[in-house]
Design a protein around this motif. Sequence first.
Motif, PDB file in Angstrom:
ATOM      1  N   GLU A 178      -9.843   2.894  -7.252  1.00  0.00           N
ATOM      2  CA  GLU A 178      -9.871   2.271  -8.571  1.00  0.00           C
ATOM      3  C   GLU A 178     -10.888   1.138  -8.651  1.00  0.00           C
ATOM      4  O   GLU A 178     -11.505   0.920  -9.689  1.00  0.00           O
ATOM      5  CB  GLU A 178      -8.475   1.723  -8.908  1.00  0.00           C
ATOM      6  N   ASN A 195       2.125   5.368   3.805  1.00  0.00           N
ATOM      7  CA  ASN A 195       2.263   4.824   2.458  1.00  0.00           C
ATOM      8  C   ASN A 195       1.266   3.698   2.217  1.00  0.00           C
ATOM      9  O   ASN A 195       0.652   3.615   1.146  1.00  0.00           O
ATOM     10  CB  ASN A 195       3.686   4.307   2.258  1.00  0.00           C
ATOM     11  N   VAL A 196       1.096   2.833   3.224  1.00  0.00           N
ATOM     12  CA  VAL A 196       0.122   1.734   3.106  1.00  0.00           C
ATOM     13  C   VAL A 196      -1.291   2.293   2.938  1.00  0.00           C
ATOM     14  O   VAL A 196      -2.064   1.825   2.094  1.00  0.00           O
ATOM     15  CB  VAL A 196       0.202   0.814   4.341  1.00  0.00           C
ATOM     16  N   GLU A 223       8.128  -2.291   8.277  1.00  0.00           N
ATOM     17  CA  GLU A 223       7.302  -3.032   7.322  1.00  0.00           C
ATOM     18  C   GLU A 223       6.801  -4.340   7.925  1.00  0.00           C
ATOM     19  O   GLU A 223       5.628  -4.709   7.770  1.00  0.00           O
ATOM     20  CB  GLU A 223       8.108  -3.323   6.055  1.00  0.00           C
ATOM     21  N   HIS A 277      -2.137   5.204   1.775  1.00  0.00           N
ATOM     22  CA  HIS A 277      -2.235   5.826   0.456  1.00  0.00           C
ATOM     23  C   HIS A 277      -2.476   4.783  -0.628  1.00  0.00           C
ATOM     24  O   HIS A 277      -3.335   4.958  -1.496  1.00  0.00           O
ATOM     25  CB  HIS A 277      -0.950   6.603   0.158  1.00  0.00           C
ATOM     26  N   ILE A 278      -1.719   3.679  -0.561  1.00  0.00           N
ATOM     27  CA  ILE A 278      -1.889   2.614  -1.555  1.00  0.00           C
ATOM     28  C   ILE A 278      -3.274   1.993  -1.457  1.00  0.00           C
ATOM     29  O   ILE A 278      -3.944   1.732  -2.475  1.00  0.00           O
ATOM     30  CB  ILE A 278      -0.796   1.542  -1.363  1.00  0.00           C
ATOM     31  N   GLN A 279      -3.740   1.758  -0.224  1.00  0.00           N
ATOM     32  CA  GLN A 279      -5.066   1.166  -0.045  1.00  0.00           C
ATOM     33  C   GLN A 279      -6.164   2.086  -0.547  1.00  0.00           C
ATOM     34  O   GLN A 279      -7.124   1.636  -1.193  1.00  0.00           O
ATOM     35  CB  GLN A 279      -5.287   0.840   1.438  1.00  0.00           C
ATOM     36  N   ASN A 280      -6.037   3.390  -0.253  1.00  0.00           N
ATOM     37  CA  ASN A 280      -7.038   4.354  -0.728  1.00  0.00           C
ATOM     38  C   ASN A 280      -7.062   4.418  -2.242  1.00  0.00           C
ATOM     39  O   ASN A 280      -8.130   4.519  -2.861  1.00  0.00           O
ATOM     40  CB  ASN A 280      -6.754   5.737  -0.147  1.00  0.00           C
ATOM     41  N   HIS A 281      -5.873   4.364  -2.848  1.00  0.00           N
ATOM     42  CA  HIS A 281      -5.809   4.403  -4.311  1.00  0.00           C
ATOM     43  C   HIS A 281      -6.460   3.161  -4.910  1.00  0.00           C
ATOM     44  O   HIS A 281      -7.225   3.253  -5.879  1.00  0.00           O
ATOM     45  CB  HIS A 281      -4.351   4.503  -4.759  1.00  0.00           C
ATOM     46  N   ALA A 282      -6.164   1.983  -4.299  1.00  0.00           N
ATOM     47  CA  ALA A 282      -6.771   0.746  -4.790  1.00  0.00           C
ATOM     48  C   ALA A 282      -8.282   0.771  -4.617  1.00  0.00           C
ATOM     49  O   ALA A 282      -9.034   0.342  -5.497  1.00  0.00           O
ATOM     50  CB  ALA A 282      -6.172  -0.453  -4.063  1.00  0.00           C
TER      51      ALA A 282
END
Length: 283
Positions: free
Chosen positions: A141, A130-131, A70, A133-138
Amino acid sequence: MSSSVLDFIHQRRDYYITRWKEDIDPLAFNNAHLSEVLADELKIEMIDIILTDIYTEERGQGERLRRLSERMIYHELSLGNFIRGLHAFRRMLRNDLAAAYTEERILEFEARMDDLISKLVDESAKMRENVIHIQNHALKELSVPLIPVFDDVSVMSLIGTIDTTRAQHIMENVLQGIVDNRAQVILIDITGVPVVDTMVAHHIIKVYEAVRLVGVHCILVGIRPEIAQTIVSLGIDLRNFSTKSTLQKGVEAALEITNREIKEVPRAYTDKIKQPEVGFSEK
């Protein structure tokens, strides 16, 4: 692994930490934004994981590797350079062990080192996935939100190019937004779309038709003169579509559809100078 090999490494722990910090890893922490103090801190953390786990096989190794991964991602450190630094450290240990131990004992040590390096790579890969995935989701949105502007009226402003993937995000967001906002009228604003070609127009038309199929009025706004000329030259028929040249005109049309009208309401200030205040009321 032979206990004598472990004892040999553990007794020279401080020496190896010094070597690692000084000349083993010139590229492992190559980041202009990383302070020397923080770089040393990360180096010691990594070497501590290696030497502690090799010597004691202590539990919690996975959690320590995740924490280190991390921090590496946060400080934008290259995993490839870091792994090369670890292999350099491994070669240094091997050379030291070669003077006192058989090849069999050295291979046992290297197997343990390889296992640690593989675990670090695995944890780093998981963290980076994971990072992402989170960035793509943000991004999904935030890139195409459906924004309520009045009761029953919402606006989606499209900015930038529209490809197939983004068009799917637009479709999902607008349909979900209709449910969440209980919208009766949707304004799709394409003012910020720089180029409207056949493919882009196809995507917009699909979104428009999907909105109408769920029983919601849809108005396409922001059609600039050059966009209109392109649409005509491409032979795209928008005669059955509700369109407005600007968002303001689209809002006025949406209020009309929802039985509202814009009125000027006089407002008196303390100095008795009246200035108009714009509002809207039910018809």
